[in-house]
Design a protein around this motif. Structure first.
Motif, PDB file in Angstrom:
ATOM      1  N   VAL A 163     161.051-106.958 -56.226  1.00  0.00           N
ATOM      2  CA  VAL A 163     162.103-105.978 -56.517  1.00  0.00           C
ATOM      3  C   VAL A 163     161.890-104.704 -55.695  1.00  0.00           C
ATOM      4  CG1 VAL A 163     163.078-104.491 -58.317  1.00  0.00           C
ATOM      5  CG2 VAL A 163     162.580-106.901 -58.812  1.00  0.00           C
ATOM      6  N   ALA A 183     163.171-105.224 -52.236  1.00  0.00           N
ATOM      7  CA  ALA A 183     164.628-105.189 -52.179  1.00  0.00           C
ATOM      8  C   ALA A 183     165.157-103.764 -52.306  1.00  0.00           C
ATOM      9  CB  ALA A 183     165.206-106.080 -53.275  1.00  0.00           C
ATOM     10  N   LYS A 184     164.481-102.941 -53.113  1.00  0.00           N
ATOM     11  CA  LYS A 184     164.950-101.572 -53.322  1.00  0.00           C
ATOM     12  C   LYS A 184     164.652-100.651 -52.144  1.00  0.00           C
ATOM     13  CE  LYS A 184     165.229-101.392 -58.350  1.00  0.00           C
ATOM     14  NZ  LYS A 184     164.760-100.740 -59.596  1.00  0.00           N
ATOM     15  N   LYS A 185     163.786-101.100 -51.228  1.00  0.00           N
ATOM     16  CA  LYS A 185     163.507-100.313 -50.025  1.00  0.00           C
ATOM     17  C   LYS A 185     164.661-100.359 -49.026  1.00  0.00           C
ATOM     18  CE  LYS A 185     158.448-100.685 -49.814  1.00  0.00           C
ATOM     19  NZ  LYS A 185     157.309-101.271 -49.032  1.00  0.00           N
ATOM     20  N   ASN A 231     170.325-109.767 -59.821  1.00  0.00           N
ATOM     21  CA  ASN A 231     170.795-108.587 -59.090  1.00  0.00           C
ATOM     22  C   ASN A 231     171.246-107.504 -60.061  1.00  0.00           C
ATOM     23  OD1 ASN A 231     170.513-108.967 -56.304  1.00  0.00           O
ATOM     24  ND2 ASN A 231     172.453-110.042 -56.077  1.00  0.00           N
ATOM     25  N   ILE A 233     169.409-104.454 -57.874  1.00  0.00           N
ATOM     26  CA  ILE A 233     169.204-104.709 -56.442  1.00  0.00           C
ATOM     27  C   ILE A 233     170.408-105.465 -55.885  1.00  0.00           C
ATOM     28  CG2 ILE A 233     166.688-104.697 -56.628  1.00  0.00           C
ATOM     29  CD1 ILE A 233     166.730-107.750 -56.645  1.00  0.00           C
ATOM     30  N   GLU A 234     170.419-105.657 -54.589  1.00  0.00           N
ATOM     31  CA  GLU A 234     171.525-106.380 -53.948  1.00  0.00           C
ATOM     32  C   GLU A 234     170.981-107.435 -52.991  1.00  0.00           C
ATOM     33  OE1 GLU A 234     174.693-106.523 -54.498  1.00  0.00           O
ATOM     34  OE2 GLU A 234     174.684-104.962 -56.050  1.00  0.00           O
ATOM     35  N   MET A 235     170.403-108.494 -53.551  1.00  0.00           N
ATOM     36  CA  MET A 235     170.032-109.624 -52.704  1.00  0.00           C
ATOM     37  C   MET A 235     171.306-110.216 -52.097  1.00  0.00           C
ATOM     38  SD  MET A 235     167.243-111.732 -55.001  1.00  0.00           S
ATOM     39  CE  MET A 235     168.389-111.946 -56.369  1.00  0.00           C
TER      40      MET A 235
END
Length: 325
Positions: A146, A149-151, A174, A179-181
């Motif tokens: 996570v 992904a947040k980076k 998501n 987050i936005e995978m």
């Protein structure tokens, strides 16, 4: 005429009228010809393995052949449409699945209403997904995944197709993780897994039997499973809920349904036979080897479960603005 005798005659007459009102085939169990158990996927997968195990035991118990008929295509929707239009005489059952029964109707016109054109018989089996990543991603647990992904890094997740259980599991995650995978759909589990092993996608919400051989070989890293409890065959992998997202659940499941106009007495008989098989210790042990948990229910229990699943995934589809493309 005395009252007890008159009452008995009226009851007998009512029974004859009711029997006459039902088609002849509706009164026969088992059916007087082989039973067809339709599976909406190709041979060799989890659905097919479970269906064949259950079909063999069912056939032996009722003294009639139960033949598995694989009708793949459109994520199982083709098979569901065919069974919705099949003879409603108890000779056709469908090993229905989460996608066509509770997800696809929110995404597209499917040509059938799962709550009108198909009749619930009993729950079948369920299993969680396991979120796996390739070694090159450099993460060892869900928190690190996570954080990556947040980076703002591009993090993809593979699925077995738009609207599939693996797709919706990723979209729900998501939503819960903020987050936005990026969703990357495939035409099945095999190509999705191959691109994950080739490090062309970052992650995959996979069926455990598909992914675990590669986990055991050290080629994939398991981060979490998607049920509320750890399955007995994956005791060392935490659930998404345990890893910081309480209540998260995204199960794959299969259930037995029949053509919608199948008479209630036949549905009741099939329910009893299927529940008996799913509670059989040998069948349970065989299903466990495939990573599958029996889920026997009443007819009403399955109907209620389907409604809840439809509401849950319909909400995710709308909130995440998911389309079938």
């Amino acid at each position: 005429m005395n009252t007890p005798r008159r009452t008995a005659l009226l009851l007998a007459a009512g029974t004859l009228v009711l029997a006459a009102a039902l088609p002849a085939a509706a009164q026969d169990f088992p059916p007087n010809r082989p039973v067809t158990l339709v599976v909406g996927f190709a041979p060799g997968g989890a659905a097919d393995a479970a269906a064949r195990l259950i079909a063999r035991k069912l056939g032996g118990n009722i003294g009639q052949s139960v033949v598995v008929d694989n009708r793949g295509g459109a994520g199982g929707n083709i098979a569901h449409q065919q069974v919705a239009n099949a003879p409603a005489d108890g000779s056709v059952l469908l090993f229905g699945s989460i996608g066509p029964l509770t997800i696809a109707p929110h995404l597209m016109k499917v040509g059938y209403d799962p709550f009108k054109d198909l009749a619930p018989v009993s729950g079948g089996v369920n299993f969680p997904n396991v979120l796996v990543v390739h070694k090159g991603l450099g993460v060892k647990n869900l928190a690190e995944f996570v954080a990556l992904a947040k980076k703002g890094e591009r993090v993809e997740f593979a699925s077995t197709g738009a609207g599939s259980a693996s797709h919706l599991a990723g979209e729900l995650f998501n939503q819960r993780a903020g987050i936005e995978m990026v969703h990357v759909p495939y035409k099945g589990g095999a190509p999705a897994l191959q691109d994950l092993l080739g490090e062309r996608v970052a992650s995959y919400f996979s069926a455990p039997p598909t992914a675990m051989p590669y986990v055991e070989a050290g080629r994939l890293i398991p981060l979490a499973t998607t049920g509320l409890k750890r399955p007995s065959y994956l005791p060392n992998i935490p659930t998404v809920a345990e890893a910081g997202y309480p209540g998260f659940e995204a199960l794959n499941w299969y259930a037995f349904v029949a053509p919608g106009k199948t008479p209630a007495p036949l549905l009741d008989r099939w329910n009893r036979e299927i529940v008996k098989v799913l509670n059989d210790p040998e069948v349970k042990a065989a299903l466990d080897k495939h990573g599958l948990t029996p889920q026997p229910t009443t007819r009403e229990g399955l109907a209620d479960f389907m409604r809840k699943e439809s509401d849950k995934w319909g909400k995710v589809v709308r909130q995440r603005k998911i389309t079938a493309s």
